[in-house]
Design a protein around this motif. Structure first.
Motif, PDB file in Angstrom:
ATOM      1  N   UNK A   1      45.758  42.302  33.116  1.00 12.73           N
ATOM      2  CA  UNK A   1      44.418  42.150  34.166  1.00 12.73           C
ATOM      3  C   UNK A   1      43.624  43.233  33.563  1.00 12.73           C
ATOM      4  N   UNK A   2      42.227  42.888  33.611  1.00 18.02           N
ATOM      5  CA  UNK A   2      41.236  43.618  33.219  1.00 18.02           C
ATOM      6  C   UNK A   2      40.538  44.231  34.225  1.00 18.02           C
ATOM      7  N   UNK A   3      40.777  45.687  34.245  1.00 26.41           N
ATOM      8  CA  UNK A   3      40.444  46.523  35.287  1.00 26.41           C
ATOM      9  C   UNK A   3      38.812  46.409  35.615  1.00 26.41           C
ATOM     10  N   UNK A   4      38.013  46.497  34.349  1.00 28.03           N
ATOM     11  CA  UNK A   4      36.557  46.568  34.412  1.00 28.03           C
ATOM     12  C   UNK A   4      36.178  45.235  34.838  1.00 28.03           C
ATOM     13  N   UNK A   5      36.761  44.192  34.410  1.00 26.78           N
ATOM     14  CA  UNK A   5      36.360  42.694  35.053  1.00 26.78           C
ATOM     15  C   UNK A   5      36.502  42.779  36.563  1.00 26.78           C
ATOM     16  N   UNK A   6      37.711  43.460  37.035  1.00 21.51           N
ATOM     17  CA  UNK A   6      37.879  43.477  38.391  1.00 21.51           C
ATOM     18  C   UNK A   6      36.667  44.205  39.211  1.00 21.51           C
ATOM     19  N   UNK A   7      36.400  45.170  38.528  1.00 21.89           N
ATOM     20  CA  UNK A   7      35.366  46.093  38.969  1.00 21.89           C
ATOM     21  C   UNK A   7      34.074  45.347  39.003  1.00 21.89           C
ATOM     22  N   UNK A   8      33.533  44.704  38.188  1.00 23.88           N
ATOM     23  CA  UNK A   8      32.369  43.890  38.132  1.00 23.88           C
ATOM     24  C   UNK A   8      32.400  42.845  39.158  1.00 23.88           C
ATOM     25  N   UNK A   9      33.771  42.190  39.290  1.00 23.40           N
ATOM     26  CA  UNK A   9      33.728  40.976  40.521  1.00 23.40           C
ATOM     27  C   UNK A   9      33.656  41.813  41.584  1.00 23.40           C
ATOM     28  N   UNK A  10      34.350  42.697  41.897  1.00 22.33           N
ATOM     29  CA  UNK A  10      34.150  43.376  43.325  1.00 22.33           C
ATOM     30  C   UNK A  10      32.825  44.068  43.570  1.00 22.33           C
ATOM     31  N   UNK A  11      32.184  44.681  42.559  1.00 22.68           N
ATOM     32  CA  UNK A  11      30.805  45.180  42.757  1.00 22.68           C
ATOM     33  C   UNK A  11      29.841  43.813  43.296  1.00 22.68           C
ATOM     34  N   UNK A  12      30.319  42.643  42.584  1.00 23.27           N
ATOM     35  CA  UNK A  12      29.408  41.475  42.988  1.00 23.27           C
ATOM     36  C   UNK A  12      29.694  41.117  44.424  1.00 23.27           C
ATOM     37  N   UNK A  13      31.069  41.129  44.881  1.00 25.67           N
ATOM     38  CA  UNK A  13      31.473  40.576  46.110  1.00 25.67           C
ATOM     39  C   UNK A  13      31.168  41.837  47.404  1.00 25.67           C
ATOM     40  N   UNK A  14      31.525  42.998  46.852  1.00 28.08           N
ATOM     41  CA  UNK A  14      31.402  44.010  47.980  1.00 28.08           C
ATOM     42  C   UNK A  14      30.157  44.784  47.966  1.00 28.08           C
ATOM     43  N   UNK A  15      29.435  44.408  46.840  1.00 30.94           N
ATOM     44  CA  UNK A  15      28.142  45.226  46.459  1.00 30.94           C
ATOM     45  C   UNK A  15      28.916  46.869  46.060  1.00 30.94           C
ATOM     46  N   UNK A  16      27.558  47.485  45.764  1.00 34.27           N
ATOM     47  CA  UNK A  16      27.979  48.852  45.368  1.00 34.27           C
ATOM     48  C   UNK A  16      26.811  49.724  45.915  1.00 34.27           C
TER      49      UNK A  16
END
Length: 148
Positions: A1-16
């Protein structure tokens, strides 16, 4: 699992957000949906207080570790056999819902444990969660259907 990819996905989904704000439940939050808890240095800070990018990343890393740990609890040893793409999708869902809610997706979880990604996608769509966060849920279920 690519943690940075998950971060980018969650930034899109959750916002930052790089400041403290109230989430939809009126709870103090910052970063990528990080709920401010008593042990956070930000606890008790007023809304609008700035939060550094470094601190947002630090809180996200901790929250991501929690989500991964919860996936390991929910799926046991099978979790490590899931392809990276499936792990990223399920971690995204865990981050969004938490284990108490995700564990109620009995047919979804059973399909994952069987390695039947298309069936899991059908089950994921058959939920109140899909109706609540339709764009996010549909994007995740399409990805799940396309795992080879």
């Amino acid at each position: 699992m690519n943690r940075e990819e998950v971060f980018n996905q969650l930034k899109e989904d959750e916002g930052v957000k790089y400041e403290i704000y109230n989430d939809h439940l009126g709870l103090a939050t910052f970063g990528v949906g990080h709920l401010v808890i008593e042990s956070d240095s930000e606890f008790g800070s007023p809304l609008g207080t700035s939060v550094s990018e470094e601190r947002v990343w630090e809180a996200f890393e901790k929250d991501l570790d929690t989500s991964i740990d919860e996936c390991e609890v929910l799926f046991g040893p099978k979790w490590h056999d899931f392809p990276g793409e499936v792990q990223e999708i399920v971690v995204n869902m865990m981050f969004n819902m938490g284990r108490p809610r995700l564990s109620k997706f009995k047919n979804f979880c059973a399909a994952l444990e069987e390695g039947d990604w298309p069936k899991a996608a059908v089950e994921g769509r058959d939920s109140r969660w899909h109706k609540q966060v339709t764009n996010r849920a549909e994007r995740l279920m399409v990805r799940l259907e396309n795992v080879s």
